[in-house]
Design a protein around this motif. Structure first.
Motif, PDB file in Angstrom:
ATOM      1  N   THR A  47      36.345   1.422  50.486  1.00 15.82           N
ATOM      2  CA  THR A  47      35.591   1.923  51.633  1.00 15.82           C
ATOM      3  C   THR A  47      35.624   0.888  52.739  1.00 15.82           C
ATOM      4  O   THR A  47      35.292  -0.285  52.513  1.00 15.82           O
ATOM      5  N   LEU A  48      36.026   1.323  53.927  1.00 19.26           N
ATOM      6  CA  LEU A  48      36.096   0.453  55.102  1.00 19.26           C
ATOM      7  C   LEU A  48      34.982   0.889  56.049  1.00 19.26           C
ATOM      8  O   LEU A  48      35.028   1.980  56.618  1.00 19.26           O
ATOM      9  N   GLU A  49      33.977   0.038  56.229  1.00 20.94           N
ATOM     10  CA  GLU A  49      32.789   0.419  56.993  1.00 20.94           C
ATOM     11  C   GLU A  49      32.549  -0.536  58.151  1.00 20.94           C
ATOM     12  O   GLU A  49      32.888  -1.712  58.095  1.00 20.94           O
ATOM     13  N   SER A  50      31.919   0.000  59.189  1.00 20.91           N
ATOM     14  CA  SER A  50      31.473  -0.811  60.317  1.00 20.91           C
ATOM     15  C   SER A  50      30.240  -0.172  60.912  1.00 20.91           C
ATOM     16  O   SER A  50      30.003   1.038  60.743  1.00 20.91           O
ATOM     17  N   GLY A  51      29.457  -0.975  61.621  1.00 21.40           N
ATOM     18  CA  GLY A  51      28.271  -0.430  62.272  1.00 21.40           C
ATOM     19  C   GLY A  51      28.628   0.515  63.409  1.00 21.40           C
ATOM     20  O   GLY A  51      27.995   1.549  63.592  1.00 21.40           O
ATOM     21  N   ALA A  52      29.629   0.155  64.213  1.00 22.07           N
ATOM     22  CA  ALA A  52      30.000   0.999  65.362  1.00 22.07           C
ATOM     23  C   ALA A  52      31.474   0.924  65.708  1.00 22.07           C
ATOM     24  O   ALA A  52      31.923   1.655  66.583  1.00 22.07           O
ATOM     25  N   HIS A  53      32.229   0.044  65.043  1.00 19.83           N
ATOM     26  CA  HIS A  53      33.628  -0.169  65.412  1.00 19.83           C
ATOM     27  C   HIS A  53      34.515  -0.036  64.166  1.00 19.83           C
ATOM     28  O   HIS A  53      34.908  -1.039  63.564  1.00 19.83           O
ATOM     29  N   PRO A  54      34.849   1.192  63.783  1.00 21.48           N
ATOM     30  CA  PRO A  54      35.642   1.355  62.551  1.00 21.48           C
ATOM     31  C   PRO A  54      37.011   0.706  62.622  1.00 21.48           C
ATOM     32  O   PRO A  54      37.569   0.322  61.593  1.00 21.48           O
ATOM     33  N   GLU A  55      37.563   0.552  63.843  1.00 24.40           N
ATOM     34  CA  GLU A  55      38.871  -0.088  63.954  1.00 24.40           C
ATOM     35  C   GLU A  55      38.807  -1.557  63.541  1.00 24.40           C
ATOM     36  O   GLU A  55      39.814  -2.123  63.122  1.00 24.40           O
ATOM     37  N   TYR A  56      37.626  -2.201  63.640  1.00 28.55           N
ATOM     38  CA  TYR A  56      37.496  -3.579  63.189  1.00 28.55           C
ATOM     39  C   TYR A  56      37.740  -3.670  61.684  1.00 28.55           C
ATOM     40  O   TYR A  56      38.422  -4.580  61.203  1.00 28.55           O
ATOM     41  N   ALA A  57      37.139  -2.743  60.943  1.00 22.22           N
ATOM     42  CA  ALA A  57      37.308  -2.755  59.482  1.00 22.22           C
ATOM     43  C   ALA A  57      38.765  -2.509  59.109  1.00 22.22           C
ATOM     44  O   ALA A  57      39.305  -3.159  58.199  1.00 22.22           O
TER      45      ALA A  57
END
Length: 592
Positions: free
Chosen positions: A113-123
């Motif tokens: 699972t690749l998660e981020s608070g607001a920037h999924p491209e960062y993950a």
């Protein structure tokens, strides 16, 4: 442990090289294998999963993951909206419990699972970089390193991260080329470095495509974030309160402006001791925040508004202003610190009354570089202008480091931002038509600077006043996210892309870097009177005929050694973008 940049997984912190990764142990269903197989002989074993109502950022992140995994494995990974039987999951999602820029990568028996608070491209960027070995070095056709592995497996190592700098901003258009825009050398370099952009396109369309690729590169390198801008904020007052013929003119207010410049077409500054100027600034800022609250755009940020004088040191000569100046601090470029920050305080106090929680940003710059003799208001955020960060041979650079430390010591818990001036020495030489600078290579100095920023936690925002040179840009973009990545690791990432040509280019770089950064290479009279490079300094002192002969030999050796298509393309970029620029600069100087 500070909130700004620490990685926490399962209550344990372990740093391994460029990222913090730990082995994820027992989960429901038992102990996982140490690796997760994503493909088998080019056949994907996992799907990329996003929600049916995924927004554009999630769709972009999924497309990025697919593009790179397809290239690594030779497969065709599917993007789906729900798990499929018999397939592992590469699930990309937003996690409301994470901070906006926080990234979390976790493993389970169903996949990753690749998660981020607001920037999924960062993950996704972190997963591709840290788990899959992808490297984005620059935006050129040969600037991305993608390993080939048809049976790709990744380590089951949990990961979580936040950026060091909340805002990571390369101001203006990203133009890392040494060549001046529009010159024959610039045109040739673009053709060499971006051949695919010119396929079936006009030159103008190719340049637009290159700009798009540069923007994509910056996005992959996680620029942006929570940017709160700070720059010169009062230039529109000439339109509103001085120039009667301007479309935005409101009323004539000559008393708002600096006194003592009656012979000038317009005064160079405002009168910052004038209470009417304070009242107008407060009214403007209140209107700004009210407009942002209603959904309007905010150029400075949602919760911050900037005040900063015009870009000169020619302040008002009225009695009220003049008695606040300290001419004895001129060598510290701080003679107007008290005057300026007294004005900032007056504005900030009023804003705190009407808009609690909002902040005023300003610069430590020009003639107000040092802290004032009094404390600034708690709702003021200072962005220190480290003007000599790329001019390490100067005494002024040493003073700026002391001033930066003084700001932190005076305000140990205050957030601070930075302006960095990576445009030097090119920017000043650009003002002299047809003159090329001796490149300001400074990787080792840059590493020391980011170690200092980390030590002092100068991490509110980092602005780069222009980017020049791909390698330093690559380092800066990585260190804005994590200043503790070792230079040796990043240097290997960058230069290994040249294959067998890496050794001569490492030596080429070190020669130019030592010539440029070492104070001992400069004449004492130059160091005593100036610090901006001149044509004579560039090509009679630094880039001497002996130096240029050695660089020529290294360039030719690299061309002979280049052993892969990517290495050959990158060697060609170095010739067109760096060596030919230097060769022309030296040749033109010899004619004079």
């Amino acid at each position: 442990m500070t909130l700004r940049r620490r990685w926490i997984v399962c209550g344990v912190c372990v740093v391994i090289g460029a990222a913090l990764l730990i082995f994820s142990g027992c989960v429901s269903g038992g102990v996982l294998r140490r690796t997760l197989r994503l493909a088998d002989s080019g056949k994907p074993l996992a799907d990329i999963v996003i929600a049916p109502d995924a927004d554009e950022n999630l769709k972009f992140a999924a497309a990025e993951l697919k593009e790179h995994l397809d290239k690594i494995t030779g497969g065709d990974f599917a993007i789906v909206n729900s798990p499929r039987e018999g397939k592992k999951q590469l699930a990309i999602s937003l996690a409301p419990g994470l901070a906006k820029q926080e990234v979390r990568i976790s493993f389970s028996d169903s996949g990753v699972t690749l998660e981020s608070g607001a920037h999924p491209e960062y993950a996704v960027s972190d997963f591709l970089w840290d788990y899959c070995g992808v490297r984005w070095l620059d935006p050129t056709d040969a600037g991305t390193v993608i390993p080939r592995d048809s049976s790709l497996s990744v380590r089951r190592l949990a990961y979580a991260a936040r950026p060091f700098a909340k805002g990571r901003n390369p101001t203006g258009a990203y133009a890392p080329e040494l060549w001046d825009r529009g010159t024959p050398g610039w045109t040739n370099y673009l053709h060499v470095a971006y051949p695919s952009a010119f396929a079936n396109r006009t030159f103008a369309d190719a340049v637009r495509e290159i700009s798009r690729r540069k923007a994509l590169f910056l996005r992959r390198m996680k620029t942006g974030g929570e940017v709160t801008h700070a720059c010169h904020s009062f230039y529109d007052w000439y339109d509103r309160f001085w120039d009667k013929g301007h479309p935005k003119f409101e009323r004539f207010e000559p008393d708002y402006f600096a006194k003592g410049y009656e012979s000038d077409a317009r005064p160079p500054q405002l009168c910052y001791s004038n209470p009417a100027v304070v009242r107008q600034a407060v009214a403007d800022i209140r209107s700004y925040f009210d407009n942002v609250a209603k959904g309007g755009s905010g150029k400075w940020g949602k919760d911050v508004c900037c005040v900063e004088p015009m870009d000169n040191r020619t302040f008002c000569k009225c009695e009220r202003c003049s008695r606040q100046y300290h001419p004895e601090l001129k060598n510290l470029k701080s003679q107007q610190s008290d005057c300026w920050f007294r004005f900032v305080n007056a504005v900030a106090k009023e804003i705190a009354k009407s808009h609690p929680g909002k902040k005023i940003s300003t610069l430590a710059y020009g003639s107000h570089c040092s802290p004032p003799s009094f404390m600034i208001e708690p709702n003021v955020v200072v962005h220190f202008c480290y003007c000599c960060n790329r001019i390490p041979y100067t005494e002024r650079g040493r003073i700026e480091v002391l001033q930066l430390r003084e700001w932190r010591e005076t305000y140990p818990d205050r957030p601070f931002g930075l302006w960095l001036y990576n445009t030097f020495p090119k920017e000043r030489m650009n003002r002299k038509a047809g003159v090329n600078c001796f490149p300001g290579f400074f990787a080792r100095v840059l590493a020391e600077e980011y170690a200092l920023f980390d030590e002092l936690q100068i991490s509110e925002n980092i602005y780069n006043c222009g980017f020049v040179d791909d390698y330093e840009d690559f380092l800066s973009l990585r260190w804005m996210w994590n200043p503790r990545e070792p230079l040796a690791v990043l240097e290997n990432d960058y230069f290994s892309s040249y294959g067998k040509a890496a050794a001569p280019f490492r030596k080429f770089y070190r020669i130019v870097e030592e010539r440029y950064c070492n104070r001992a290479n400069y004449p004492s009279d130059f160091l005593a009177t100036d610090f901006h490079q001149s044509e004579d300094i560039a090509w009679k002192v630094l880039g001497t005929p002996d130096v240029m002969r050695e660089l020529k030999a290294l360039m030719e050796k690299a061309e002979r050694l280049a052993d892969t298509p990517q290495a050959k393309a990158r060697v060609a970029n170095w010739r067109a973008g760096i060596y030919e620029y230097m060769r022309q600069g030296a040749a033109e100087a010899r004619k004079k």
